[in-house]
Design an enzyme around this catalytic site. Structure first.
Site, PDB file in Angstrom:
ATOM      1  N   LYS A  54       0.844  -1.207   0.000  1.00 45.71           N
ATOM      2  CA  LYS A  54       0.000   0.000   0.000  1.00 45.71           C
ATOM      3  C   LYS A  54       0.874   1.249   0.000  1.00 45.71           C
ATOM      4  O   LYS A  54       0.615   2.213  -0.716  1.00 45.71           O
ATOM      5  CB  LYS A  54      -0.943  -0.018   1.215  1.00 45.71           C
ATOM      6  N   GLN A  98      -4.877  -1.708   9.399  1.00 48.52           N
ATOM      7  CA  GLN A  98      -4.838  -3.062   8.848  1.00 48.52           C
ATOM      8  C   GLN A  98      -5.489  -4.055   9.824  1.00 48.52           C
ATOM      9  O   GLN A  98      -5.186  -4.055  11.013  1.00 48.52           O
ATOM     10  CB  GLN A  98      -3.375  -3.464   8.560  1.00 48.52           C
ATOM     11  N   ASP A 121     -11.392   2.452   3.871  1.00 45.24           N
ATOM     12  CA  ASP A 121     -11.733   1.026   3.779  1.00 45.24           C
ATOM     13  C   ASP A 121     -13.247   0.831   3.631  1.00 45.24           C
ATOM     14  O   ASP A 121     -13.707  -0.228   3.222  1.00 45.24           O
ATOM     15  CB  ASP A 121     -11.320   0.309   5.067  1.00 45.24           C
TER      16      ASP A 121
HETATM   17  N1  GUN Z   1      -7.320  -7.141   6.054  1.00 47.40           N
HETATM   18  C1  GUN Z   1      -7.673  -7.897   4.996  1.00 47.40           C
HETATM   19  N2  GUN Z   1      -8.229  -7.135   4.030  1.00 47.40           N
HETATM   20  C2  GUN Z   1      -8.222  -5.864   4.497  1.00 47.40           C
HETATM   21  C3  GUN Z   1      -8.665  -4.629   3.951  1.00 47.40           C
HETATM   22  O1  GUN Z   1      -9.196  -4.529   2.842  1.00 47.40           O
HETATM   23  N3  GUN Z   1      -8.468  -3.546   4.746  1.00 47.40           N
HETATM   24  C4  GUN Z   1      -7.916  -3.622   5.969  1.00 47.40           C
HETATM   25  N4  GUN Z   1      -7.794  -2.496   6.680  1.00 47.40           N
HETATM   26  N5  GUN Z   1      -7.504  -4.752   6.515  1.00 47.40           N
HETATM   27  C5  GUN Z   1      -7.644  -5.863   5.767  1.00 47.40           C
END
Ligand code: GUN
Length: 295
Positions: A54, A98, A121
């Site tokens: 990211k 995350q 998100d």
């Molecule tokens: N863990 C697995 N997929 C995601 C996601 O799309 N966003 C976040 N913040 N954590 C994750």
């Protein structure tokens, strides 16, 4: 039937090119630089890889990014203080915490603490609700990526029988909502299967479009699908390591067997994965535009 292999790598690359243009324009015309903060608590290796990707993608596109790596024993209070600081920081338009978080931290409490305008998100209850009523500010990244894979591969969702395997808040439930919307690239008839579904095969065999986020390697076998199905495999399972220590990945679908019956199918890796990060970038740009009154 030889299946079309839907390349998430290629489609993500196309979208990123479009986003790069948009970011350059925002800088030039409005002196606006979208900013993203990523927060990782603990040392889960898969999460470290995701957060690293990211950050790298932000950098490549010209998005300002800040990364916060906190130790696994970080208290909930300390994390809330950081979120409060980021909520107030005008350079930061999007905040990504995350998941999963360590067990001693209440995930729901953390998601509620995010400013919904910075929740790139789309996990805050306000954003979940807005999606539910068809008025979303942000579509959750993986489901939005799946919709884009379908649309950009010319796969018609209107009136299609879509069967989803998995009911998580991150994938199963939001993709069901997205494809149910009365909008282009949606308008599907949606069925959601899960661990308590009586006869999963009964449903998967009816699917025109099968979306699998079951979290179980090769859970979908060739006998469970019909000829001509379109398969989107969201699974990422680490089933071993190469001699050089690289993880060997497989999806939730038995790719080699199912591709013989499918009209189109996503590979793992190189399918849904690259789309998730790309849609996060798209949401960060949207957050910056919303904050600046440009959207
Ligand atoms: N863990 C697995 N997929 C995601 C996601 O799309 N966003 C976040 N913040 N954590 C994750």
């Amino acid at each position: 039937m030889t299946a079309q292999i839907i390349s998430g790598r290629e489609i993500a690359r196309q979208i990123r090119e479009e986003l790069k243009q948009e970011i350059a324009e925002l800088k030039e015309k409005h002196n606006l630089i979208p900013g993203l903060a990523t927060v990782l608590v603990g040392e889960d290796p898969a999460s470290q890889v995701y957060v690293g990707q990211k950050e790298k993608t932000s950098h490549n596109l010209g998005i300002y990014s800040e990364r916060y790596d906190l130790p696994a024993d970080t208290s909930e209070e300390k994390l809330l203080v950081l979120i409060d600081k980021l909520n107030k920081d005008p350079k930061i338009h999007g905040i990504l915490v995350q998941l999963p978080l360590p067990k001693h931290i209440n995930e729901t409490r953390i998601l509620y603490a995010l400013d919904p305008k910075k929740d790139v998100d789309g996990f805050h209850p306000v954003n979940v609700g807005k999606l539910m009523i068809g008025e979303p500010d942000y579509l959750p990244c993986t489901p939005h990526g799946i919709q884009q894979l379908l649309v950009r591969s010319g796969i018609k969702t209107e009136g299609a029988e879509v069967v989803i395997v998995g009911r998580s808040n991150i994938v199963g439930k939001p993709i069901a909502n997205i494809l149910l919307q009365k909008k282009e690239g949606a308008n599907a008839t949606v069925t959601v299967c899960h661990t308590r579904t009586k006869d999963i095969s009964f449903h998967t065999k009816r699917a025109d479009i099968l979306i699998v986020a079951a979290g179980k390697p090769k859970a979908i076998t060739a006998d469970m699908v019909k000829e001509g199905v379109v398969v989107i495999d969201v699974g990422v399972n680490r089933i071993g390591k190469t001699e050089s220590g690289k993880a060997i990945l497989c999806g939730d679908v038995d790719f080699d067997a199912v591709k013989e019956k499918a009209k189109a199918i996503t590979p793992v890796p190189g399918g849904v994965g690259p789309m998730t990060i790309t849609m996060l970038m798209l949401n960060t740009i949207r957050a910056a535009k919303l904050a600046a009154g440009l959207a």
